[in-house]
Write an enzyme that holds these catalytic residues in place. Structure first.
Site, mmCIF file in Angstrom:
data_model
loop_
_atom_site.group_PDB
_atom_site.id
_atom_site.type_symbol
_atom_site.label_atom_id
_atom_site.label_comp_id
_atom_site.label_asym_id
_atom_site.label_seq_id
_atom_site.Cartn_x
_atom_site.Cartn_y
_atom_site.Cartn_z
ATOM 1 N N SER A 85 0.967 -8.141 5.781
ATOM 2 C CA SER A 85 2.064 -7.871 4.962
ATOM 3 C C SER A 85 3.199 -9.146 3.635
ATOM 4 C CB SER A 85 3.188 -7.547 5.760
ATOM 5 O OG SER A 85 3.199 -6.879 6.546
ATOM 6 N N CYS A 118 6.997 19.667 -2.451
ATOM 7 C CA CYS A 118 6.570 19.773 -1.442
ATOM 8 C C CYS A 118 7.379 20.333 -0.680
ATOM 9 C CB CYS A 118 5.196 18.720 -0.804
ATOM 10 S SG CYS A 118 4.460 19.139 -0.521
ATOM 11 N N ARG A 142 -0.379 22.821 2.927
ATOM 12 C CA ARG A 142 -1.244 23.575 3.800
ATOM 13 C C ARG A 142 -0.573 24.884 3.810
ATOM 14 N NH1 ARG A 142 -1.614 19.991 8.451
ATOM 15 N NH2 ARG A 142 -4.120 19.471 8.170
ATOM 16 N N HIS A 153 3.097 16.562 -5.923
ATOM 17 C CA HIS A 153 3.880 15.850 -5.823
ATOM 18 C C HIS A 153 4.004 14.707 -7.030
ATOM 19 C CE1 HIS A 153 4.314 15.352 -1.123
ATOM 20 N NE2 HIS A 153 3.484 16.388 -1.396
ATOM 21 N N GLU A 194 5.264 12.163 -7.824
ATOM 22 C CA GLU A 194 6.147 10.987 -7.827
ATOM 23 C C GLU A 194 5.170 9.642 -7.981
ATOM 24 O OE1 GLU A 194 5.539 12.006 -3.646
ATOM 25 O OE2 GLU A 194 6.107 13.322 -5.588
#
Length: 547
Positions: free
Chosen positions: A14, A380, A474, A519, A521
């Site tokens: 990280s 979604c 799905r 999506h 974004e």
């Protein structure tokens, strides 16, 4: 033929390898070069598609339907280059490919070993598309010394050895910890990290040192001496107020110049950083603030919704306002009235997710937004919950729900307004799926076209009659309920080209209420905000003026 930059990390995870890689890509673009970025992950999962958001963060989806690491989202947001399935690979996928070849007999009965078979497969992956760009930036996940990463490090050692001299360099990120008691930056962890690299035959050409404090000249010289790196190739990486400052910050520290020097590219083209100067101007000189409630189920880990958080920031930049997003656990609204929580926000966003947990809370959030005229964006699952809310409270289908939740419970509790998608058109062929299929890679994934209804809000927002957006789901709204729902006022404003799959719904009599099955974004960038997010924030700004 591309030049390769391999980006590795040491000391701790990280440190920001993905961000450094993306920023370097943006800086090379600013100097007129073409780039492509790749992620090589040592974990044994075939891809992140079935990994928990709490474990791995969000799954980023490419146009060609690959489920990838969230770092590919950084790559796209900083460079604007659409990622491909060939830009992400894991140890699991490499080993799966090797074993498939062994089963077919491709290795002619030879003993299968990490060297050369696994490393050769990694090298073949690295070569894909190498004649398409000037620079290929390849980030290796994890840290040097991780046992699962050793095949990747060995592969890049071999790859660089086989390439002509000067076509590959190594950029290594390390930590320079600060000891407050002694008031010193300690260089020993960086030295040990480089020593670990050298023990497996690799040596860094550029060192990027993460530090909370300025690096004194003496420490920089010490690092250069003990790590066998030129002093001007020791680059400082300081904490930033925003990730979008990274290209300018790394340029000030000389990262792009160090990389070009390592390749012997001289004189280097001058960079045009106007794009990033404008980005920072919009962030630092916002002319107001709006508050957005994100009602989700993975709110304990912001990385689970990384692209949504960034897309909201981009929408704020498009409107020159700061977006303050608060993450609210949808399960709270299953126990409490959502009004005291939501009435202080200028807009509500309900993101995607899987499973029944928290869905009744999401439905209540959609109901609050519809009844109180609050701008709403459902993505979604967030669209599906808005449709179920409309079915229950406006169309008289009081038992409306999703087949997903009945499937989990094992009994029929709901009228399945949302059902398991069993087949759809992809390109020129039909894709079929069953509930009992494997979970990994079996969803409707990647870019699909939608036709927009003339005169609808989404057609106005996009300024187009047809769009292409990325999917990952799905379960789907059942089109057989369209007539009943539209009779209640819910407009199906976006449909698949064959008219079978609802892509977008909206309330025409609402100030701003849109649900999308895809999506958006995933395609938003700081210098090109997605139109849905830009208009969603605009609507939030209008709401804030009325409060």
């Amino acid at each position: 033929m591309a030049r390769y930059v391999f980006i590795t990390g040491g000391v701790v995870s990280s440190l920001g390898k993905g961000l450094a890689s993306a920023a370097l890509g943006a800086l090379l673009q600013a100097r007129g070069f073409t780039v492509r970025l790749r992620k090589l992950d040592p974990y044994l999962n075939v891809d992140p598609g079935t990994m928990s958001p709490f474990e791995h963060g969000e799954v980023f989806v490419t146009d060609d339907g690959a489920e990838t690491d969230l770092d590919l989202g950084h790559y796209e947001r900083f460079t604007g280059v659409s990622a491909r399935a060939t830009d992400s690979v894991s140890s699991g996928r490499i080993y799966s490919t090797v074993l498939e070849k062994e089963r077919r007999g491709d290795y002619l009965g030879k003993t299968i070993q990490v060297i050369p078979h696994v490393t050769n497969e990694i090298k073949d992956f690295l070569r894909i598309g190498e004649d398409e760009v000037d620079f290929m930036l390849c980030e290796i996940g994890g840290t040097v010394g991780d046992i699962e990463g050793l095949p990747f490090f060995e592969a890049i050692r071999q790859f660089a050895h086989e390439k002509p001299k000067g076509e590959c360099i190594l950029m290594h990120l390390t930590l320079l910890p600060y000891l407050a008691a002694s008031g010193e930056l300690k260089t020993k962890p960086t030295q040990h990290s480089v020593k670990e690299l050298q023990s497996i035959g690799l040596a860094p050409d550029v060192l990027v040192c993460r530090s909370e404090h300025p690096i004194p000249e003496r420490e920089r010289e010490k690092i250069a001496l003990f790590c066998n790196v030129r002093k001007e190739h020791v680059v400082a990486a300081y904490d930033l107020k925003t990730i979008y400052e990274a290209p300018l910050a790394y340029h000030r520290e000389g990262l792009d110049q160090a990389v070009l020097d390592a390749f012997g590219i001289s004189p280097a083209p001058r960079p045009n950083l106007d794009r990033w100067t404008d980005v920072m101007d919009r962030l630092e000189n916002a002319e107001g603030e709006v508050r957005v409630a994100i009602v989700g189920k993975y709110t304990q880990l912001e990385d689970a919704y990384k692209s949504i958080a960034e897309a909201l920031t981009h929408g704020g930049m498009a409107n020159r306002v700061k977006v303050r997003a608060d993450w609210l656990d949808a399960e709270i609204f299953e126990r409490e009235d959502p009004a005291p929580w939501l009435e202080r926000y200028h807009a509500i966003l309900v993101p995607g997710g899987f499973g029944e947990r928290g869905t009744e809370g999401k439905i209540k959030a959609a109901q609050f937004a519809r009844e109180h005229g609050v701008p709403y964006l459902g993505i979604c699952l967030g669209m599906q919950m808005a449709v179920i809310e409309a079915a229950r409270n406006k169309a008289g289908l009081v038992t409306a729900g999703s087949e997903e939740f009945d499937h989990e419970a094992g009994v029929r509790r709901f009228e399945p307004v949302v059902y398991h998608l069993k087949e759809w058109i992809q390109g020129n062929h039909v894709v079929a799926r069953k509930v009992e299929d494997d979970k990994g890679g079996t969803m409707r994934l990647g870019a699909y076209t939608a036709n927009l209804k003339a005169g609808s809000r989404v057609a106005e927002v996009y300024g187009a009659g047809q769009i292409e957006e990325r999917h990952r789901h799905r379960y789907e709204v059942d089109v057989k309920y369209r007539e009943k729902l539209e009779g209640a006022g819910l407009c199906f404003s976006g449909m698949s080209p064959d008219g079978r799959l609802p892509e977008i719904v909206e309330w025409a009599d609402h100030p701003w209420f849109i649900g999308v099955q895809f999506h958006p974004e995933l395609k938003s960038k700081p210098f090109a905000p997605h139109p849905l997010f830009a208009d969603f924030v605009r609507a939030a700004v209008e709401t804030s003026r009325l409060v």
